[in-house]
Design a protein around this motif. Sequence first.
Motif, PDB file in Angstrom:
ATOM      1  N   ILE A  83     -13.570 104.909 -78.968  1.00  0.00           N
ATOM      2  CA  ILE A  83     -12.471 104.445 -78.129  1.00  0.00           C
ATOM      3  C   ILE A  83     -11.640 103.469 -78.954  1.00  0.00           C
ATOM      4  CG2 ILE A  83     -13.962 102.644 -77.125  1.00  0.00           C
ATOM      5  CD1 ILE A  83     -12.290 102.806 -74.577  1.00  0.00           C
ATOM      6  N   VAL A 102     -13.025  98.504 -70.510  1.00  0.00           N
ATOM      7  CA  VAL A 102     -11.892  99.368 -70.844  1.00  0.00           C
ATOM      8  C   VAL A 102     -12.356 100.829 -70.852  1.00  0.00           C
ATOM      9  CG1 VAL A 102     -10.142  99.923 -72.582  1.00  0.00           C
ATOM     10  CG2 VAL A 102     -10.723  97.535 -72.124  1.00  0.00           C
ATOM     11  N   LEU A 103     -13.528 101.081 -71.430  1.00  0.00           N
ATOM     12  CA  LEU A 103     -14.102 102.431 -71.421  1.00  0.00           C
ATOM     13  C   LEU A 103     -14.349 102.901 -69.982  1.00  0.00           C
ATOM     14  CD1 LEU A 103     -15.416 104.801 -73.078  1.00  0.00           C
ATOM     15  CD2 LEU A 103     -17.596 103.605 -72.746  1.00  0.00           C
ATOM     16  N   PRO A 121      -6.181  99.465 -76.908  1.00  0.00           N
ATOM     17  CA  PRO A 121      -4.776  99.743 -76.593  1.00  0.00           C
ATOM     18  C   PRO A 121      -3.859  98.581 -77.018  1.00  0.00           C
ATOM     19  CG  PRO A 121      -6.187  99.762 -74.616  1.00  0.00           C
ATOM     20  CD  PRO A 121      -6.928  99.073 -75.720  1.00  0.00           C
ATOM     21  N   ILE A 161      -4.144  95.258 -69.014  1.00  0.00           N
ATOM     22  CA  ILE A 161      -5.224  96.247 -69.094  1.00  0.00           C
ATOM     23  C   ILE A 161      -6.560  95.615 -68.720  1.00  0.00           C
ATOM     24  CG2 ILE A 161      -6.529  97.715 -70.698  1.00  0.00           C
ATOM     25  CD1 ILE A 161      -3.826  98.234 -72.137  1.00  0.00           C
ATOM     26  N   ALA A 180      -8.988  96.734 -65.764  1.00  0.00           N
ATOM     27  CA  ALA A 180     -10.385  97.079 -66.047  1.00  0.00           C
ATOM     28  C   ALA A 180     -11.375  96.164 -65.344  1.00  0.00           C
ATOM     29  CB  ALA A 180     -10.627  97.042 -67.549  1.00  0.00           C
ATOM     30  N   ASP A 197     -12.894 101.946 -67.284  1.00  0.00           N
ATOM     31  CA  ASP A 197     -11.610 102.203 -66.642  1.00  0.00           C
ATOM     32  C   ASP A 197     -11.053 103.563 -67.070  1.00  0.00           C
ATOM     33  OD1 ASP A 197      -9.202 101.550 -65.149  1.00  0.00           O
ATOM     34  OD2 ASP A 197      -8.257 101.205 -67.093  1.00  0.00           O
ATOM     35  N   GLN A 198     -11.100 103.835 -68.366  1.00  0.00           N
ATOM     36  CA  GLN A 198     -10.585 105.113 -68.872  1.00  0.00           C
ATOM     37  C   GLN A 198     -11.366 106.298 -68.319  1.00  0.00           C
ATOM     38  OE1 GLN A 198     -10.232 105.282 -73.138  1.00  0.00           O
ATOM     39  NE2 GLN A 198      -8.730 103.629 -73.255  1.00  0.00           N
ATOM     40  N   GLN A 199     -12.665 106.111 -68.088  1.00  0.00           N
ATOM     41  CA  GLN A 199     -13.523 107.196 -67.611  1.00  0.00           C
ATOM     42  C   GLN A 199     -13.555 107.321 -66.087  1.00  0.00           C
ATOM     43  OE1 GLN A 199     -15.174 109.505 -69.532  1.00  0.00           O
ATOM     44  NE2 GLN A 199     -14.138 108.595 -71.296  1.00  0.00           N
TER      45      GLN A 199
END
Length: 300
Positions: free
Chosen positions: A189, A126-127, A192, A278, A282, A129-131
Amino acid sequence: MSSQPLRIGFVPEHFSTPLHFARKHYGLNAQLIPFPSGTGHMVTAIRAGEIDIGIGLTEGWIAGLGKEGVEGDGGYRLVGTYVNTPLCWAISTGKERPEITSVQSLAGKKIGVSRIGSGSYVMGYVLADQQGWLASGGGKEPYADTVILNNFEKLRAAVNAGEADFFMWEHFTSKKFYDAGEIRRVGEIYTPWSSWKIVASTNLTRDDDGLDARVKDLFGKLDQGIKHFNENPEESVQHISTELGYTEPDAREWLKTVEFPAKTQGVKPEVVDNCVSILRKAGVLEEGKGMEPKMMTYSS
């Protein structure tokens, strides 16, 4: 209905306080089995028949059912909601790792996780993906290595020894080790999704009359434990700071951030759908493989 007490797996951290109150004050008839290594270990245990119920992280339970190649019926179903609020994962490195200056500097580094499929593993993706570290369609791993370390203590040791570069664990559980100077905080983080779910072995969800009566009793006792938790903050702080190893100020601060549901039975389908969506984005789960979201939740 069996007269055997339920064997309930739980993580022995501050979030377990309402469960403790359910047994102490409201007669919950259960054997509480601590899993300090977290949700990934409970997935293995419930499939092995070692526990009947697990209270753990949403992403760990859903990843466990959504993976390709899950054997049999998957071993468990989501049956209840334990915490409504998201979880704040602290991102940590060793105390003397000057090359790690920010979350952005973690790209391509070695991530420490408790187990494959655990919350600490899932949130790594997830991290990423966000980055923007996931190569679109390329299947490239965002980290140089995924180091399996089983528990929080070994994760802390690994980032100081250089065996891993960083790991993620719940904020307040990590904080006292920042305060002591053992590890260093890089960032944070949030999940979600609502952070904790209750699962039951599929052996408890096969009855023609519906969910095993002991699970229904558990929901009733947990609801009372949560009500007691909300109405007695001083007792909650006392328990967290004396029995679970947190400082009193941290316990008080945590109380401001957490919300437990008034009714624990049931899981909102949209929460599962959102989490699966999500996790697929990811790269943790694959579209068209593993169990579909609607099959992960028990519905009577």
